[in-house]
Design a protein around this motif. Structure first.
Motif, PDB file in Angstrom:
ATOM      1  N   SER A  33     -13.413 -27.874  43.107  1.00  0.00           N
ATOM      2  CA  SER A  33     -12.584 -26.819  42.340  1.00  0.00           C
ATOM      3  C   SER A  33     -11.749 -26.051  43.124  1.00  0.00           C
ATOM      4  CB  SER A  33     -13.601 -25.826  41.474  1.00  0.00           C
ATOM      5  OG  SER A  33     -14.264 -25.017  42.403  1.00  0.00           O
TER       6      SER A  33
ATOM      7  N   LYS B  75      -5.053 -29.414  37.614  1.00  0.00           N
ATOM      8  CA  LYS B  75      -5.870 -28.509  36.697  1.00  0.00           C
ATOM      9  C   LYS B  75      -7.110 -27.852  37.981  1.00  0.00           C
ATOM     10  CE  LYS B  75      -6.657 -32.074  34.283  1.00  0.00           C
ATOM     11  NZ  LYS B  75      -7.635 -33.006  33.675  1.00  0.00           N
TER      12      LYS B  75
ATOM     13  N   GLU C 152     -10.604 -23.381  37.043  1.00  0.00           N
ATOM     14  CA  GLU C 152     -10.244 -22.083  37.155  1.00  0.00           C
ATOM     15  C   GLU C 152     -10.788 -21.400  38.232  1.00  0.00           C
ATOM     16  OE1 GLU C 152      -7.851 -19.201  35.805  1.00  0.00           O
ATOM     17  OE2 GLU C 152      -8.166 -20.852  34.416  1.00  0.00           O
TER      18      GLU C 152
ATOM     19  N   SER D  37      -6.371 -22.330  38.477  1.00  0.00           N
ATOM     20  CA  SER D  37      -5.686 -23.596  38.603  1.00  0.00           C
ATOM     21  C   SER D  37      -5.137 -24.169  39.993  1.00  0.00           C
ATOM     22  CB  SER D  37      -4.729 -23.546  37.709  1.00  0.00           C
ATOM     23  OG  SER D  37      -3.783 -22.605  38.187  1.00  0.00           O
TER      24      SER D  37
END
Lengths: 134, 129
Positions: B35, B58, B61, B63
């Motif tokens: 992430s 993407k 979160e 991004s």
């Protein structure tokens, strides 16, 4: 028959590390690679199972017990024991396990000594495949 | 001098792992994050200088765009490469490999894409059964 050279060379043992703390995972993964292992990094037990289920070879799983997602490390170990009994599993945690961990090869409490933990993995892999290069 | 370091930011293990293995074979040291948040944790840790961040747009979160903005503001010497699709990511990995420390590419990046697609197809089959 000619065989591609790459297929003749021994493959390093592949260790799948399941750890959601990215700094902890990066450290053990880097040390394992320096020790000559092939390392797959997963932050969720579900992803580890998906990877193995996709047909990828894994020689040992080293997993935290507390992992995000629908499976924790113990459930991953139980599933592997049922579906892939040849893959040894080592579990780790900062807390004492609340359920039995007897189904796995070893439990390593956190914080663990990286060198000793890698030696443990090497010993388990050597027991699994005596004579084969790690 | 140590090998240049790439941070791959990709949520899907079946995509991230082949890309990371490919770039390692190209001679890079590769860090992996699932992430943008984890990527930022690795970058802020600072124990390893990261030369290139290869991130999916993407990446959860925050991004990939937000991560790119943060990197540009805080690590001006770190290059950011954003990819919107798996095909673009493998193509960009191929470009990075071309300029890498290894003398030659280990294999064509299109083979990486084929490999990823085979893994994803296997997952889809397993999900259906």
């Amino acid at each position: 028959m000619m065989v591609p050279q790459a297929l003749l060379q021994p493959r390093p043992a592949r260790i799948l590390v399941v750890e959601d703390e990215v700094l902890v995972r990066a450290l053990i993964a880097e040390e394992l690679r320096l020790a000559g292992f092939d390392v797959i990094e997963a932050d969720r037990a579900d992803d580890a199972l998906t990877y193995i289920g996709a047909g990828e070879q894994v020689d040992l799983v080293f997993s935290d017990i507390q992992t995000p997602g629908s499976l924790d490390g113990l459930q991953l170990a139980e599933t592997l024991r049922d579906k892939y009994p040849d893959i040894p599993v080592i579990l780790t945690s900062g807390n004492a396990p609340t359920r039995r961990v007897g189904i796995v090869e070893a439990f390593v409490p956190k914080p663990y000594d990286v060198t000793q933990t890698i030696a443990l993995m090497s010993a388990i892999l050597a027991q699994k495949s005596p004579g084969e290069p790690l | 001098m140590s090998e240049p370091c790439i941070l791959i930011v990709e949520e899907d293990l079946l995509v991230r792992t082949p890309l990371a293995e490919y770039l390692r074979e190209c001679g890079y040291l590769v860090l992996e994050a699932s992430s943008a948040g984890d990527a930022r944790t690795l970058l802020e840790d600072g124990s390893r200088r990261v030369d290139i961040v290869l991130a999916e747009v993407k990446s959860g979160e925050p991004s990939g765009f937000a991560l790119a903005s943060w990197v540009r503001a805080h690590l001006p010497n770190t290059q950011v490469v954003l990819a919107g699709t798996i095909a673009t990511a493998t193509e960009k990995a191929g470009d990075i490999c071309q300029e890498g420390p290894a003398l030659s590419k280990p294999y064509d990046h299109r083979l990486v894409l084929d490999y990823i697609q085979r893994l994803l197809a296997a997952r889809d089959r397993n999900d259906r059964t």
